[in-house]
Design an enzyme around this catalytic site. Structure first.
Site, PDB file in Angstrom:
ATOM      1  N   ILE A 384      -7.322   5.469   5.218  1.00  0.00           N
ATOM      2  CA  ILE A 384      -5.933   5.053   4.869  1.00  0.00           C
ATOM      3  C   ILE A 384      -5.629   4.040   5.835  1.00  0.00           C
ATOM      4  O   ILE A 384      -5.029   2.954   5.464  1.00  0.00           O
ATOM      5  CB  ILE A 384      -4.922   6.220   4.634  1.00  0.00           C
ATOM      6  CG1 ILE A 384      -5.484   7.099   3.385  1.00  0.00           C
ATOM      7  CG2 ILE A 384      -3.680   5.641   4.358  1.00  0.00           C
ATOM      8  CD1 ILE A 384      -4.598   8.473   3.396  1.00  0.00           C
ATOM      9  N   ASP A 403      -6.785   6.016  17.632  1.00  0.00           N
ATOM     10  CA  ASP A 403      -7.527   6.898  17.031  1.00  0.00           C
ATOM     11  C   ASP A 403      -8.142   7.587  18.081  1.00  0.00           C
ATOM     12  O   ASP A 403      -8.795   7.172  19.089  1.00  0.00           O
ATOM     13  CB  ASP A 403      -8.478   6.636  16.011  1.00  0.00           C
ATOM     14  CG  ASP A 403      -8.860   7.640  14.942  1.00  0.00           C
ATOM     15  OD1 ASP A 403      -8.661   7.565  13.790  1.00  0.00           O
ATOM     16  OD2 ASP A 403      -9.723   8.608  15.459  1.00  0.00           O
ATOM     17  N   ASP A 486       7.614  11.904   3.691  1.00  0.00           N
ATOM     18  CA  ASP A 486       6.887  12.310   2.429  1.00  0.00           C
ATOM     19  C   ASP A 486       6.398  13.761   2.375  1.00  0.00           C
ATOM     20  O   ASP A 486       6.010  14.363   1.521  1.00  0.00           O
ATOM     21  CB  ASP A 486       5.672  11.370   1.996  1.00  0.00           C
ATOM     22  CG  ASP A 486       5.262  11.601   0.745  1.00  0.00           C
ATOM     23  OD1 ASP A 486       5.904  11.519  -0.226  1.00  0.00           O
ATOM     24  OD2 ASP A 486       3.871  11.646   0.409  1.00  0.00           O
ATOM     25  N   GLU A 491       6.681  23.312   2.399  1.00  0.00           N
ATOM     26  CA  GLU A 491       6.764  22.615   1.064  1.00  0.00           C
ATOM     27  C   GLU A 491       6.986  23.789  -0.100  1.00  0.00           C
ATOM     28  O   GLU A 491       5.939  24.814  -0.080  1.00  0.00           O
ATOM     29  CB  GLU A 491       5.989  21.636   0.592  1.00  0.00           C
ATOM     30  CG  GLU A 491       5.863  20.546   1.538  1.00  0.00           C
ATOM     31  CD  GLU A 491       4.929  19.461   1.455  1.00  0.00           C
ATOM     32  OE1 GLU A 491       4.252  19.367   0.457  1.00  0.00           O
ATOM     33  OE2 GLU A 491       4.817  18.406   2.345  1.00  0.00           O
ATOM     34  N   HIS A 513       6.293  14.550  -1.162  1.00  0.00           N
ATOM     35  CA  HIS A 513       4.740  14.685  -1.069  1.00  0.00           C
ATOM     36  C   HIS A 513       4.038  13.861  -2.350  1.00  0.00           C
ATOM     37  O   HIS A 513       3.230  14.415  -2.936  1.00  0.00           O
ATOM     38  CB  HIS A 513       4.385  16.136  -0.815  1.00  0.00           C
ATOM     39  CG  HIS A 513       3.161  16.183  -0.353  1.00  0.00           C
ATOM     40  ND1 HIS A 513       2.600  17.043   0.380  1.00  0.00           N
ATOM     41  CD2 HIS A 513       1.959  15.383  -0.407  1.00  0.00           C
ATOM     42  CE1 HIS A 513       1.504  17.041   0.897  1.00  0.00           C
ATOM     43  NE2 HIS A 513       1.014  15.770   0.524  1.00  0.00           N
ATOM     44  N   GLY A 515       2.791  10.691  -1.977  1.00  0.00           N
ATOM     45  CA  GLY A 515       2.114   9.490  -1.408  1.00  0.00           C
ATOM     46  C   GLY A 515       0.833   9.210  -2.188  1.00  0.00           C
ATOM     47  O   GLY A 515       0.487   8.105  -2.513  1.00  0.00           O
ATOM     48  N   GLY A 516       0.247  10.160  -2.810  1.00  0.00           N
ATOM     49  CA  GLY A 516      -1.115   9.956  -3.453  1.00  0.00           C
ATOM     50  C   GLY A 516      -0.794  10.199  -4.945  1.00  0.00           C
ATOM     51  O   GLY A 516      -1.883  10.204  -5.796  1.00  0.00           O
TER      52      GLY A 516
END
Length: 630
Positions: A384, A403, A486, A491, A513, A515-516
């Site tokens: 991503i 990273d 998000d 949850e 949630h 995003g995808g």
């Protein structure tokens, strides 16, 4: 009566073939008729009335033949069409028909003229085919049928079986009411309702066994078959509104698939999973150690999402349960949302929209800035992060990334070795961090203090990576000018009430949630994950497995495949091969892969072997799971 011998009585239409032959003949003979569709519809209705016993079979035949207007010459085209319409599992088990030819009969209310040429390819001779015959006029037009034939009248199959007076057990396999009544009449010992092509209530309600395919019939009777275990016996449970394409794809492959629209609690899942072979979930269902230990038949888990933190991967490995996910399928969807939120935050779009919804016109440039020339800091440069890097650069942003692993930069992105340095220079920070437990509160008060004043923060990764209280304070103080969130530390399992401490802050974009969660992403996931599931269940492939040694296997043809999962302890492989050698197994191919905990060895062997070898392989020390595929 000698019950040791078995006689297998097959229906033809919608059993040996996928279709009703006279319906197909109608398609051929009426091709140029302007009323073709209406006549074909009427013929199909008459066919079904006869099959269900609503009208006499004689009447059904008479009415259809009158509507057909067929000639002898049309039969060659019908035969060619029927050869392409043999039922899938019948065709795959051709060897059964060849080896048991002397025990197989075809008794059909159809017609010998087209049945005999089709079944001849399956080693069933004409003398074991009992069916009607056509009558033709001088112009070779079909005008009727032999009315002296017992199969031309109602319950003709019963009379046909009585006349045959077969010795031994009689098993009837068919899809229609006329097949079912043979058991009730006492001329058949067992009736198998064949539902591969069509399922009729009148047929299935009194069946000894409902048979979705020939594999199931052969399995029940312990007869040689094309596959080791009927796919209809493999139960798949899909939770959390997995895209319907997944259900369709897995069902079409022959599996029994059940869907549940929500996630299940631990206790609910423990109860539900006892007979399940494949579990499909998204992000909310928690597959705990207790769940896995209760799932005695579980082979594989498909995570229809990127993350697998909701699954106890180590316990899965210990029990030989392979886990697959969809690491790439929703990448573009997440990236596009990130780009959209970067622009909305920088332009204060969400705040302006809320004001206008409340009746307040506030046309201003204050707090509204272009993204071009701004510094984007990407934390987590995986799939991503990399794609976001490319798109953000195309918008004119200066991209920096951090990273924990050494990742090659794409385009003009700049790698930053220290997180604090990235935080201090970025105008927008977007988080794309994995679900490692060590990343809890990865962004907390300390990290926020290192950020630029007026920075914008986007979290589309995991809810627990940001300290929500610290974020709320920073938003209220203005340290962080705006945020898009998000994902959340906790949850709900299903849609409904939800609360977050960020609720009511006018400089925060909140999404549940998603995003995808685009139609394209869910469709891609519903294609990718079932493909991996089927690859493992059908052939043993573990390519792209999350928690398991990975092996890409060739197709196994004319061989049996032994799949042995075992603890990775010294000597197991030697013991496996010692057993194979003891039973003189001819090994065609052998494949092994291991990790620190388990070994996975696949052996392809000749079809002929002593069944005792299977028992001995299961007894090898360290064995976790063993399967045979053919």
């Amino acid at each position: 009566m000698n019950t040791l011998k078995r006689n297998y009585i097959f229906d033809f239409d919608s059993t040996l073939t996928k279709v009703e032959a006279l319906d197909v003949l109608a398609e051929i003979t009426l091709v140029n008729n302007p009323n073709r569709d209406a006549i074909i519809k009427e013929i199909i209705e008459i066919t079904n009335l006869g099959i269900d016993g609503e009208i006499s079979f004689t009447e059904s035949l008479e009415r259809r033949i009158q509507l057909l207007g067929a000639k002898r010459a049309d039969l060659s085209g019908l035969i060619d069409a029927l050869k392409k319409q043999v039922s899938v599992s019948i065709e795959k088990n051709k060897e059964f028909f060849e080896n048991f030819s002397e025990d197989i009969y075809v008794i059909s209310a159809g017609f010998k003229e087209f049945i005999v040429p089709i079944v001849a390819a399956y080693n069933i001779p004409e003398e074991r085919v009992f069916a009607n015959t056509f009558e033709f006029d001088e112009d070779e037009v079909i005008i009727g049928f032999d009315r002296e034939n017992p199969l031309s009248v109602h319950n003709g199959k019963i009379q046909c079986l009585r006349d045959l007076n077969l010795e031994g057990e009689i098993q009837v396999i068919g899809d229609g009411y006329s097949d079912a009544v043979t058991k009730e009449a006492g001329v058949a010992h067992k009736f198998f309702a064949y539902t591969e092509n069509v399922s009729r209530d009148k047929t299935t309600q009194n069946a000894d066994h409902i048979t979705p395919n020939l594999d199931e019939f052969l399995f029940v009777n312990k007869l040689p078959r094309n596959i080791s275990y009927p796919k209809n016996r493999i139960k798949i449970l899909l939770l959390e509104n997995v895209h319907p394409d997944a259900f369709e794809k897995l069902s079409e492959d022959g599996f029994s698939v059940e869907t549940v629209s929500k996630s299940l609690s631990e206790d609910e899942l423990i109860e539900k999973i006892k007979d399940v072979h494949v579990l499909g979930i998204r992000s909310k269902t928690q597959v705990t150690k207790k769940v896995i230990e209760a799932a005695e038949k579980l082979l594989v888990i498909g995570a229809f999402c990127i993350g697998t933190k909701q699954i106890d991967l180590e316990t899965c490995k210990d029990h030989g349960v392979v886990v697959f996910n969809a690491p790439y399928s929703n990448t573009r969807s997440v990236v596009e949302l990130a780009i959209g939120e970067i622009i909305m935050l920088m332009r204060s779009v969400f705040l302006r929209s809320t004001e206008l919804h409340n009746g307040q016109w506030n046309k201003t440039a204050n707090g509204s800035r272009e993204v071009r020339g701004k510094k984007l800091g990407i934390v987590g440069y995986g799939n991503i992060g990399k794609q976001l890097s490319v798109l953000a650069e195309a918008l004119g942003m200066d991209v920096y990334y951090y990273d924990v692993e050494d990742k090659l930069a794409l385009g003009n992105a700049t790698k930053i070795d220290d997180l604090s340095d990235l935080l201090s220079i970025s105008d927008v920070i977007t988080l794309h961090i994995d679900d490692n437990a060590a990343n809890k509160n990865f962004i907390g008060a300390k990290e926020i203090s290192q950020m630029k004043d007026g920075v914008h923060l986007i979290n589309l990764s995991r809810g627990f990576v940001v300290d929500i209280e610290a974020l709320k304070e920073a938003l209220q103080s203005g340290k962080i000018a705006g945020a898009a969130v998000d994902v959340y530390p906790k949850e709900p399992r299903a849609n409904g009430h939800f609360y977050t401490e960020l609720k009511g802050l006018d400089n925060v974009i909140l999404t549940p949630h998603v995003g995808g969660s685009t139609e394209e992403a869910q469709k891609d996931i519903a294609d990718f994950v079932p493909g991996k599931i089927m690859g493992y269940v059908n052939s043993g492939n573990t390519v792209d497995a999350v928690n398991f040694p990975r092996i890409r296997l060739p197709k196994h043809e004319n061989a049996h495949r032994f799949l042995h999962i075992h603890k990775n302890i010294p000597g197991v492989m030697a013991k496996i091969n010692k057993v194979l050698a003891k039973y003189d197994m001819n090994i065609i191919g052998q494949y092994l892969s291991t990790d620190d905990k388990v070994g996975y060895v696949i052996t392809d062997l000749d079809k002929e072997y002593n069944p005792k070898v299977i028992k001995k392989l299961k007894e090898v020390e360290g064995t976790i799971k063993f399967r045979v595929l053919y």
